[in-house]
Design an enzyme around this catalytic site. Structure first.
Site, PDB file in Angstrom:
ATOM      1  N   LYS A  38       0.933  -1.151   0.139  1.00  0.00           N
ATOM      2  CA  LYS A  38      -0.160  -0.097   0.051  1.00  0.00           C
ATOM      3  C   LYS A  38       0.923   1.141  -0.040  1.00  0.00           C
ATOM      4  O   LYS A  38       2.140   1.265   0.248  1.00  0.00           O
ATOM      5  CB  LYS A  38      -0.855  -0.173   1.226  1.00  0.00           C
ATOM      6  CG  LYS A  38      -0.060  -0.146   2.459  1.00  0.00           C
ATOM      7  CD  LYS A  38      -1.221  -0.437   3.607  1.00  0.00           C
ATOM      8  CE  LYS A  38      -0.457  -0.318   5.199  1.00  0.00           C
ATOM      9  NZ  LYS A  38      -1.098  -0.957   6.035  1.00  0.00           N
ATOM     10  N   ARG A 136      -9.837  -0.261  15.376  1.00  0.00           N
ATOM     11  CA  ARG A 136      -9.834   0.472  14.172  1.00  0.00           C
ATOM     12  C   ARG A 136     -10.877   0.249  13.101  1.00  0.00           C
ATOM     13  O   ARG A 136     -11.919   0.983  12.816  1.00  0.00           O
ATOM     14  CB  ARG A 136      -8.586   0.476  13.622  1.00  0.00           C
ATOM     15  CG  ARG A 136      -8.088   1.729  12.657  1.00  0.00           C
ATOM     16  CD  ARG A 136      -6.564   1.489  12.256  1.00  0.00           C
ATOM     17  NE  ARG A 136      -6.222   0.375  11.635  1.00  0.00           N
ATOM     18  CZ  ARG A 136      -5.058   0.031  10.908  1.00  0.00           C
ATOM     19  NH1 ARG A 136      -3.991   1.023  10.932  1.00  0.00           N
ATOM     20  NH2 ARG A 136      -4.777  -0.981  10.179  1.00  0.00           N
ATOM     21  N   TYR A 264      13.623  31.483   4.920  1.00  0.00           N
ATOM     22  CA  TYR A 264      12.384  32.337   5.385  1.00  0.00           C
ATOM     23  C   TYR A 264      12.251  32.531   6.822  1.00  0.00           C
ATOM     24  O   TYR A 264      12.661  32.054   7.795  1.00  0.00           O
ATOM     25  CB  TYR A 264      11.112  31.312   5.086  1.00  0.00           C
ATOM     26  CG  TYR A 264      10.749  31.342   3.493  1.00  0.00           C
ATOM     27  CD1 TYR A 264      10.939  32.442   2.832  1.00  0.00           C
ATOM     28  CD2 TYR A 264      10.536  30.120   2.920  1.00  0.00           C
ATOM     29  CE1 TYR A 264      10.388  32.241   1.420  1.00  0.00           C
ATOM     30  CE2 TYR A 264      10.394  30.054   1.615  1.00  0.00           C
ATOM     31  CZ  TYR A 264      10.032  31.112   0.838  1.00  0.00           C
ATOM     32  OH  TYR A 264       9.729  31.113  -0.561  1.00  0.00           O
TER      33      TYR A 264
HETATM   34  C1  LIG Z   1      -0.263  -1.781   6.686  1.00  0.00           C
HETATM   35  C2  LIG Z   1      -0.814  -3.113   7.496  1.00  0.00           C
HETATM   36  C3  LIG Z   1       0.356  -4.302   7.646  1.00  0.00           C
HETATM   37  C4  LIG Z   1       1.747  -4.247   7.407  1.00  0.00           C
HETATM   38  O1  LIG Z   1       2.368  -3.809   8.601  1.00  0.00           O
HETATM   39  P1  LIG Z   1       3.989  -3.668   8.715  1.00  0.00           P
HETATM   40  O2  LIG Z   1       4.297  -3.380  10.240  1.00  0.00           O
HETATM   41  O3  LIG Z   1       4.301  -2.760   7.820  1.00  0.00           O
HETATM   42  O4  LIG Z   1       4.403  -5.067   8.649  1.00  0.00           O
HETATM   43  C5  LIG Z   1      -0.262  -5.425   8.171  1.00  0.00           C
HETATM   44  N1  LIG Z   1      -1.745  -5.647   8.128  1.00  0.00           N
HETATM   45  C6  LIG Z   1      -2.622  -4.569   8.062  1.00  0.00           C
HETATM   46  C7  LIG Z   1      -3.941  -4.819   8.251  1.00  0.00           C
HETATM   47  C8  LIG Z   1      -1.980  -3.257   7.649  1.00  0.00           C
HETATM   48  O5  LIG Z   1      -2.895  -2.421   7.703  1.00  0.00           O
END
Ligand SMILES: *Cc1c(COP(=O)(O)O)cnc(C)c1O
Length: 368
Positions: A38, A136, A264
């Site tokens: 992702k 979540r 700046y």
């Molecule tokens: C992003 C995500 C992962 C990956 O987690 P890492 O700590 O990067 O290995 C795994 N499962 C879900 C549901 C996630 O949202």
């Protein structure tokens, strides 16, 4: 390696391969491996990372949104792709591109069933996400009954797997909490098998889960950050190789006198005869203003150079007094020699954030 001649994010596919084999070595031979790609493969290059991982034999991919899955299909990814957080407006596209949704609430289940029916689907693969403490996304334990009743006598979808996500797999102070999550998941899984009358495969662990709770690997694990070379603790970092290196060059060098200011709002005032270098990257590229004002350093010819003054949109200034360098020289922002975790810590954040924030306008360069 050729020196950078502009700002580039160098993607080391050899490092990716190393990390994949390292993580696999923690697992039983039959455990499936899902690669989380992702957010442009954690800010790197989703298409080329996924193609390499497909070649290496990963079993599954995951993205957050449908658009990301579509990009992978367009790039030639044929392995199953789990969409972790799909929105109902994209369900038609999801089915057209044969992406597999995470179904996490009664509302999403109802809407996906309706879309699957509209498309004349039979046994369309879906994955049930359960909440075991992260609070979540996910069904609750007591939704299993509802799900089983809802699916009773219908065949538009097939529950391919069930999964949950750990809240603190990297934090061993939270071991008891994590154990409770594992137990809850176990209980839900048994109930799902019983109520559905078949056994979807199970997965729970992310990267730190693989390291700290291998006993809970079930049928598949889901790894993101580990593949990109970061393990959330020094001991694991030492075994992994960072995939992405952010490199830039010195655009211009200035000699400034005592009392002169830089950038700046005149945020930096020189206390002596200093030499500064201006670099072509800024907060629009993912190096936020929180990295300015001498909190963070970059590396010039192996020497530490602090970022001075306010980070601009397309530029940062660094102090190179006493560093032997010239205009056009390469500058390392982060990479194997200057870890993204350490860089991120200077602004009270984590590797995930700095990596995923690197803007798409920066050129990606692949190396083996
Ligand atoms: C992003 C995500 C992962 C990956 O987690 P890492 O700590 O990067 O290995 C795994 N499962 C879900 C549901 C996630 O949202």
């Amino acid at each position: 390696m050729p020196k950078a001649q502009e700002t580039i994010l160098e993607i080391n596919l050899g490092a990716l391969e190393h990390n994949y084999h390292y993580l696999r070595s923690k697992l039983k031979p039959n455990t499936k491996f899902l690669a989380v790609v992702k957010a442009f493969a954690y800010g790197s290059d989703a298409e080329n990372i996924a193609l390499k991982l497909q070649e290496l034999g990963v079993d599954y991919f995951a993205v957050a949104y449908v658009r990301e899955g579509v990009a992978l299909r367009d790039a030639g990814i044929t392995k199953p792709i789990l969409v972790l957080h799909p929105q109902t407006i994209n369900f038609d596209t999801l089915i057209e591109r044969y992406l597999e949704p995470s179904i996490y609430s009664p509302k999403i289940l109802n809407e996906f069933l309706a879309t699957a029916k509209k498309h004349g689907q039979k046994n369309y693969p879906v994955h049930l996400k359960f909440n075991t403490g992260l609070n979540r996304l996910g069904f609750w334990e007591n939704d299993v009954e509802f799900i089983a009743e809802k699916l009773n006598g219908r065949n538009e979808i097939k529950i391919t797997s069930i999964f949950s996500h750990l809240a603190a797999s990297e934090d061993l102070n939270e071991k008891n909490f994590t154990q409770k999550q594992i137990e809850t998941f176990e209980k839900i899984a048994q109930e799902v098998d019983k109520k559905l009358g078949y056994a979807p495969f199970r997965h729970l662990l992310n990267t730190s889960g693989i390291i700290n709770y291998t006993n809970a690997q079930y049928d598949m694990v889901r790894s993101g950050i580990g593949l990109y070379g970061y393990g959330n603790e020094a001991k694991v970092d030492a075994e992994l190789r960072p995939v992405a290196s952010l490199k830039t060059i010195i655009s211009q060098i200035h000699k400034i006198e005592p009392g002169e200011t830089v950038g700046y709002n005149r945020a930096y005032t020189s206390k002596g005869y200093h030499v500064t270098a201006t670099l072509p990257l800024g907060h629009a590229d993912g190096i936020g203003r929180q990295y300015g004002n001498e909190k963070t350093h970059v590396s010039v010819n192996g020497k530490e150079a602090p970022i001075i003054g306010n980070v601009c949109m397309d530029m940062i200034m660094i102090d190179i007094t006493n560093i032997d360098c010239e205009e056009g020289d390469e500058v390392l922002i982060f990479g194997p020699e200057l870890s993204a975790t350490k860089f991120a810590e200077t602004a009270d954040t984590i590797s995930y954030e700095i990596l995923t924030g690197i803007s798409q306008r920066i050129k990606r360069t692949l190396i083996e």
